[in-house]
Design an enzyme around this catalytic site. Structure first.
Site, PDB file in Angstrom:
ATOM      1  N   HIS A  44       0.815  -1.143   0.009  1.00 32.83           N
ATOM      2  CA  HIS A  44       0.099  -0.096   0.003  1.00 32.83           C
ATOM      3  C   HIS A  44       0.654   1.129   0.037  1.00 32.83           C
ATOM      4  CE1 HIS A  44      -3.821  -2.145   1.714  1.00 32.83           C
ATOM      5  NE2 HIS A  44      -3.192  -2.630   0.401  1.00 32.83           N
ATOM      6  N   GLU A  46       1.426   3.728   2.172  1.00 37.54           N
ATOM      7  CA  GLU A  46       2.111   3.961   3.294  1.00 37.54           C
ATOM      8  C   GLU A  46       3.335   3.108   3.340  1.00 37.54           C
ATOM      9  OE1 GLU A  46      -2.619   3.783   4.621  1.00 37.54           O
ATOM     10  OE2 GLU A  46      -1.125   3.023   2.768  1.00 37.54           O
ATOM     11  N   ARG A 177     -10.701   3.869 -20.975  1.00 38.94           N
ATOM     12  CA  ARG A 177     -10.431   2.599 -20.927  1.00 38.94           C
ATOM     13  C   ARG A 177      -9.467   1.947 -20.067  1.00 38.94           C
ATOM     14  NH1 ARG A 177     -11.013   0.247 -27.248  1.00 38.94           N
ATOM     15  NH2 ARG A 177     -13.160   0.842 -27.619  1.00 38.94           N
ATOM     16  N   THR A 189     -22.921  -4.147 -31.810  1.00 34.05           N
ATOM     17  CA  THR A 189     -21.810  -3.491 -32.052  1.00 34.05           C
ATOM     18  C   THR A 189     -20.571  -4.137 -32.303  1.00 34.05           C
ATOM     19  OG1 THR A 189     -22.336  -1.635 -30.421  1.00 34.05           O
ATOM     20  CG2 THR A 189     -20.036  -1.883 -30.681  1.00 34.05           C
ATOM     21  N   SER A 288     -26.416   1.854 -29.719  1.00 37.23           N
ATOM     22  CA  SER A 288     -27.650   2.682 -29.162  1.00 37.23           C
ATOM     23  C   SER A 288     -28.684   2.061 -28.266  1.00 37.23           C
ATOM     24  CB  SER A 288     -28.394   3.042 -30.680  1.00 37.23           C
ATOM     25  OG  SER A 288     -29.462   3.901 -30.245  1.00 37.23           O
ATOM     26  N   VAL A 290     -27.741  -0.468 -26.191  1.00 39.54           N
ATOM     27  CA  VAL A 290     -27.489  -0.752 -24.868  1.00 39.54           C
ATOM     28  C   VAL A 290     -27.474   0.610 -24.028  1.00 39.54           C
ATOM     29  CG1 VAL A 290     -25.412  -1.062 -23.511  1.00 39.54           C
ATOM     30  CG2 VAL A 290     -26.066  -2.625 -25.412  1.00 39.54           C
ATOM     31  N   ILE A 291     -26.893   1.810 -24.846  1.00 43.78           N
ATOM     32  CA  ILE A 291     -26.994   3.054 -23.989  1.00 43.78           C
ATOM     33  C   ILE A 291     -28.399   3.578 -23.669  1.00 43.78           C
ATOM     34  CG2 ILE A 291     -26.294   5.496 -24.457  1.00 43.78           C
ATOM     35  CD1 ILE A 291     -24.131   4.442 -26.091  1.00 43.78           C
TER      36      ILE A 291
END
EC number: 3.5.4.26
Length: 360
Positions: A44, A46, A177, A189, A288, A290-291
């Site tokens: 991590h 720290e 991405r 798509t 289209s 899906v969105i």
């Protein structure tokens, strides 16, 4: 703390589903060391910071998220902080993880370390919007991306879509991405574009590739199926397809993972199943249908719609959204917390349900 936050951003694209964390070690108003959480499962912030200095006694440690107090993939950070004889620990925000929340602070205070909480808290929470949602709900953070023409189209009626937006805008998409754990597209798509759904940001990991394909219509000829050497392609499909020969072929020959759903399950149920694979965030790229589904069900946390100065003027061209039928203007969706991004002659409308932007 500003330095610690900027340090934390160096972990973008490498630490999911862990949080982005940065730390700075200070003594006598001088910075002795800085560090960040570099990769999932690794030390991590720290630890990376304290291990860089031989002079930690009496120092102040600035950290963007409450230090962990339990054994996970690594030992608790509180143990090292205490043994390093740190005098004061300044924490931007508490950790929402029930295993940590408040416990890290408690251990430090019981060891006699002065703890200050809440310095640049909003900035630190924005840094980890994804982590906070996922750790609290186990549902991925949803970010919708679309590149559209001035008249709201994402492709011509012959499905030509490369390229609507310019190279600057596409570079921003590559950053998205890299930032999010997964990319989700529909089967159409895949059929029309044969996308690879890989990340082109040098040195960073590829996201999980999620295909929403209810009827399992795609074939093995598409890159997303045949080029699955990293085994990060998932197909989300109806449970009715489990016994199909294609289902078995994809699974055995191409190592495709399947997430199945029943007729009684909705989009939220599917997202919970995706979340069970440690996929903490999803970039929804289309198409289209899906969105439109994510907007209609209002299942999104943010997004960016990038508009190019192009006009198709064709009623049969593929629209950005469809299936909405409001009678009045005020019945439509109003995007909130808008940030305007300029990509030369393209304009991006970045939006969020809650205040604060992601560090992308």
């Amino acid at each position: 703390m500003e330095i610690a936050i900027n340090e934390a951003k160096k972990g973008i694209g490498a630490v999911n589903p862990n949080p982005l964390v940065g730390a700075v070690l200070v003594k006598d108003n001088k910075i002795l060391a800085m560090g960040h959480h570099e990769f999932y499962g690794g030390p991590h912030a720290e630890v990376n910071t304290l291990n860089k200095s031989n002079d930690t006694e009496g120092c102040t440690l600035y950290v963007t998220l409450e230090p962990c107090s339990h054994y996970g993939k690594t030992p608790p950070c509180t143990k090292l902080i205490i043994s390093s004889k740190i005098k004061r620990c300044v924490i931007a925000t508490l950790d929402p993880n029930p295993l940590v929340s408040g416990q890290g602070v408690k251990q430090l205070e019981e060891a006699g370390i002065e703890v200050i909480i809440g310095v640049l808290e909003n900035e630190a929470r924005n840094l980890n919007k994804v982590f906070f949602k996922y750790i609290e709900n186990k549902i991925p953070y949803i970010f919708i991306k679309a590149g559209i023409t001035l008249d709201g189209k994402i492709a011509t009626q012959s499905f030509s879509s490369q390229w609507i937006t310019n190279s600057l805008a596409r570079n921003k998409v590559e950053k998205y991405r890299n930032f999010f754990s997964g990319i989700l597209v529909g089967a159409n798509t895949v059929i029309q574009d044969n996308p690879s759904l890989r990340c082109k940001v040098l040195g960073n990991r590829n996201p999980y590739r999620l295909i929403l394909d209810k009827d399992l219509i795609i074939s093995e000829k598409y890159s997303i199926i045949s080029n699955n050497e990293d085994q990060k392609t998932f197909i989300i499909t109806s449970e009715k397809n489990i016994n199909l020969e294609k289902f078995q072929l994809f699974s055995e020959k191409f190592s495709i993972k399947f997430i199945t759903f029943s007729e009684n399950e909705n989009l939220k149920d599917i997202l919970k199943k995706i979340g069970s694979y440690n996929i903490d965030s999803i970039l929804v790229e289309g198409g289209s249908g899906v969105i439109s589904s994510f907007f209609k069900e209002e299942i999104y946390d943010g997004g960016e719609i990038i508009i190019a100065p192009k006009i198709l003027g064709d009623g049969l061209a593929i629209p950005f959204l469809n299936g909405f039928s409001p009678n009045m203007i005020d019945e439509g969706i109003t995007l909130k917390n808008i940030k305007i991004n300029i990509y030369d002659d393209n304009v991006g409308f970045e939006f969020y349900k809650e205040e604060g932007c992601l560090p992308v």
